[in-house]
Write a protein that holds these residues in place. Structure first.
Motif, PDB file in Angstrom:
ATOM      1  N   TYR A  62       0.868  -1.179   0.000  1.00  0.00           N
ATOM      2  CA  TYR A  62       0.000   0.000   0.000  1.00  0.00           C
ATOM      3  C   TYR A  62       0.903   1.225   0.000  1.00  0.00           C
ATOM      4  O   TYR A  62       1.758   1.385   0.878  1.00  0.00           O
ATOM      5  CB  TYR A  62      -0.895  -0.012   1.240  1.00  0.00           C
ATOM      6  N   ILE A  63       0.721   2.113  -0.986  1.00  0.00           N
ATOM      7  CA  ILE A  63       1.573   3.294  -1.135  1.00  0.00           C
ATOM      8  C   ILE A  63       0.810   4.548  -0.720  1.00  0.00           C
ATOM      9  O   ILE A  63      -0.246   4.857  -1.273  1.00  0.00           O
ATOM     10  CB  ILE A  63       2.056   3.450  -2.595  1.00  0.00           C
ATOM     11  N   ALA A  64       1.360   5.270   0.246  1.00  0.00           N
ATOM     12  CA  ALA A  64       0.764   6.533   0.693  1.00  0.00           C
ATOM     13  C   ALA A  64       1.850   7.592   0.868  1.00  0.00           C
ATOM     14  O   ALA A  64       1.848   8.364   1.829  1.00  0.00           O
ATOM     15  CB  ALA A  64      -0.006   6.337   1.986  1.00  0.00           C
ATOM     16  N   SER A  65       2.783   7.601  -0.068  1.00  0.00           N
ATOM     17  CA  SER A  65       3.846   8.607  -0.075  1.00  0.00           C
ATOM     18  C   SER A  65       3.328   9.869  -0.766  1.00  0.00           C
ATOM     19  O   SER A  65       2.197   9.884  -1.274  1.00  0.00           O
ATOM     20  CB  SER A  65       5.057   8.047  -0.829  1.00  0.00           C
TER      21      SER A  65
ATOM     22  N   VAL B  62      -0.106  -3.770  -5.930  1.00  0.00           N
ATOM     23  CA  VAL B  62      -0.025  -2.408  -5.409  1.00  0.00           C
ATOM     24  C   VAL B  62      -1.412  -1.778  -5.259  1.00  0.00           C
ATOM     25  O   VAL B  62      -2.237  -1.830  -6.172  1.00  0.00           O
ATOM     26  CB  VAL B  62       0.842  -1.518  -6.323  1.00  0.00           C
ATOM     27  N   LEU B  63      -1.639  -1.201  -4.091  1.00  0.00           N
ATOM     28  CA  LEU B  63      -2.772  -0.319  -3.848  1.00  0.00           C
ATOM     29  C   LEU B  63      -2.172   1.055  -3.617  1.00  0.00           C
ATOM     30  O   LEU B  63      -1.454   1.262  -2.633  1.00  0.00           O
ATOM     31  CB  LEU B  63      -3.567  -0.770  -2.620  1.00  0.00           C
ATOM     32  N   CYS B  64      -2.431   1.980  -4.524  1.00  0.00           N
ATOM     33  CA  CYS B  64      -1.783   3.290  -4.470  1.00  0.00           C
ATOM     34  C   CYS B  64      -2.791   4.376  -4.145  1.00  0.00           C
ATOM     35  O   CYS B  64      -3.847   4.476  -4.784  1.00  0.00           O
ATOM     36  CB  CYS B  64      -1.104   3.590  -5.805  1.00  0.00           C
ATOM     37  N   GLU B  65      -2.462   5.184  -3.157  1.00  0.00           N
ATOM     38  CA  GLU B  65      -3.354   6.272  -2.759  1.00  0.00           C
ATOM     39  C   GLU B  65      -3.665   7.192  -3.936  1.00  0.00           C
ATOM     40  O   GLU B  65      -2.872   7.337  -4.865  1.00  0.00           O
ATOM     41  CB  GLU B  65      -2.732   7.096  -1.627  1.00  0.00           C
TER      42      GLU B  65
ATOM     43  N   MET C 160      -4.363  -0.968  -8.135  1.00  0.00           N
ATOM     44  CA  MET C 160      -5.651  -0.336  -7.870  1.00  0.00           C
ATOM     45  C   MET C 160      -5.459   0.999  -7.182  1.00  0.00           C
ATOM     46  O   MET C 160      -4.581   1.155  -6.333  1.00  0.00           O
ATOM     47  CB  MET C 160      -6.506  -1.259  -6.992  1.00  0.00           C
ATOM     48  N   GLU C 161      -6.276   1.972  -7.564  1.00  0.00           N
ATOM     49  CA  GLU C 161      -6.231   3.284  -6.925  1.00  0.00           C
ATOM     50  C   GLU C 161      -7.051   3.255  -5.642  1.00  0.00           C
ATOM     51  O   GLU C 161      -8.186   2.771  -5.631  1.00  0.00           O
ATOM     52  CB  GLU C 161      -6.766   4.359  -7.881  1.00  0.00           C
TER      53      GLU C 161
END
Length: 328
Positions: free
Chosen positions: A68-71, A90-93, A118-119
């Motif tokens: 999970y990306i929240a950068s 990947v689950l990207c913010e 996925m967004e």
């Protein structure tokens, strides 16, 4: 079990971990930060078994299946593509990336490596948004969609004192459209698809990002109006107007109260129970897509994310918002 790691050590990552803890298919295996002290502290705070300070070590770890990306927005594409190329889901913010070129590169990397991308846009996966989709035919021919997300940013106080934090700095691909406007646009695209044209306006800040803005979007026989701001609050609900009635939504980003107001004066409460953490539903969707081997969500799909990115890029073009990422 899907062993997932996180990138980002801010409040949104903490909230996602809390939401994901209720998803039986997901288990937190690691957290990532560039500095050891921050990574170690965050691992202790969240109960992660381990931490990474090297993106390469994270990408090659056998203890991590998904990330999970929240950068910051400007880092999404580079980090996601690297992880996708190493076989990580990947689950990207939101927003997915800085521009359509980056979004397309992310999608290609996911497709080439057979992994899920996925967004992490929570609205469209909430039960009350599904209720809106289900009951939409009741209001007849749709003529207008209106959505507003205006929330005064706590970081704007610092900005007014001369301190430009990430939320108002173009190098991080930030601003009102990217951070809040997307909450108005993504549901629109899921419901009605790709528009024909748009006209955008922004109130620009000296730092080079928009403090607030609005977009009028042409769908031929209907239009859409979206408003967003990080420098003022708004308390008006969202609305989908049809010839036979309107669906009134308390908050487009997290709808918890939804009703139909018919033209003949009747009202119908179509709210459904939504007792879990708002981010639970996106975490659950991500996990199920991975387990079913579908590679993408049917709701927060690659196509929907690309259309939203195209709308935002055109809006930025019309209003003169340029990010360093656009010139790479």
């Amino acid at each position: 079990m899907i062993k997932f790691a996180t990138i980002g050590t801010n409040w949104i990552t903490q909230e996602f971990i809390r939401a994901a803890s209720a998803v039986s298919e997901l288990v937190l295996s690691a957290v990532y930060s560039r500095t050891e002290e921050t990574a170690k502290d965050f691992a202790e705070k969240t109960g992660a078994p381990t931490f990474f300070t090297s993106l390469e070590e994270l990408a090659t770890s056998k203890e991590v299946d998904a990330v999970y990306i929240a950068s910051p927005n400007a880092l999404h594409a580079e980090q996601a593509i690297f992880l996708l190329q190493h076989g990580k889901h990947v689950l990207c913010e939101k927003p997915f990336a800085s521009n359509t070129k980056e979004v397309q590169a992310m999608v290609e990397a996911a497709q080439q490596n057979g992994v899920v991308l996925m967004e992490a846009l929570k609205t469209t996966l909430l039960p009350n948004f599904q209720a809106i989709r289900h009951h939409l035919p009741k209001i007849g021919k749709i003529r207008r969609y209106f959505a507003s997300y205006c929330q005064y940013s706590s970081r704007y106080d610092a900005y007014r004192e001369g301190i430009v934090l990430n939320a108002f700095h173009p190098s991080f691909s930030s601003g009102a459209l990217m951070d809040l406007g997307i909450y108005c646009l993504y549901p629109l695209v899921v419901l009605f698809g790709k528009p024909q044209a748009l006209k955008a306006n922004s109130v620009m800040l000296a730092s080079g990002v928009d403090g607030e803005g609005s977009i009028v979007i042409d769908y031929g026989e209907m239009d859409a109006v979206v408003m967003y701001s990080k420098i003022a609050n708004s308390y008006v609900p969202a609305e989908i107007q049809g010839e036979e009635g309107s669906i009134v939504i308390d908050a487009i980003h997290t709808p918890t109260k939804v009703e139909i107001r018919y033209r003949d004066g009747r009202t119908e409460d179509i709210t459904v129970p939504q007792d879990k953490h708002p981010m639970y539903y996106e975490a659950k969707e991500w996990a199920e897509v991975i387990q079913h081997g579908n590679q993408q969500s049917s709701i927060n799909s690659h196509a929907h994310s690309l259309i939203v990115a195209e709308i935002m890029e055109e809006a930025r073009k019309q209003t003169g918002i340029v990010f360093p990422a656009d010139e790479r």
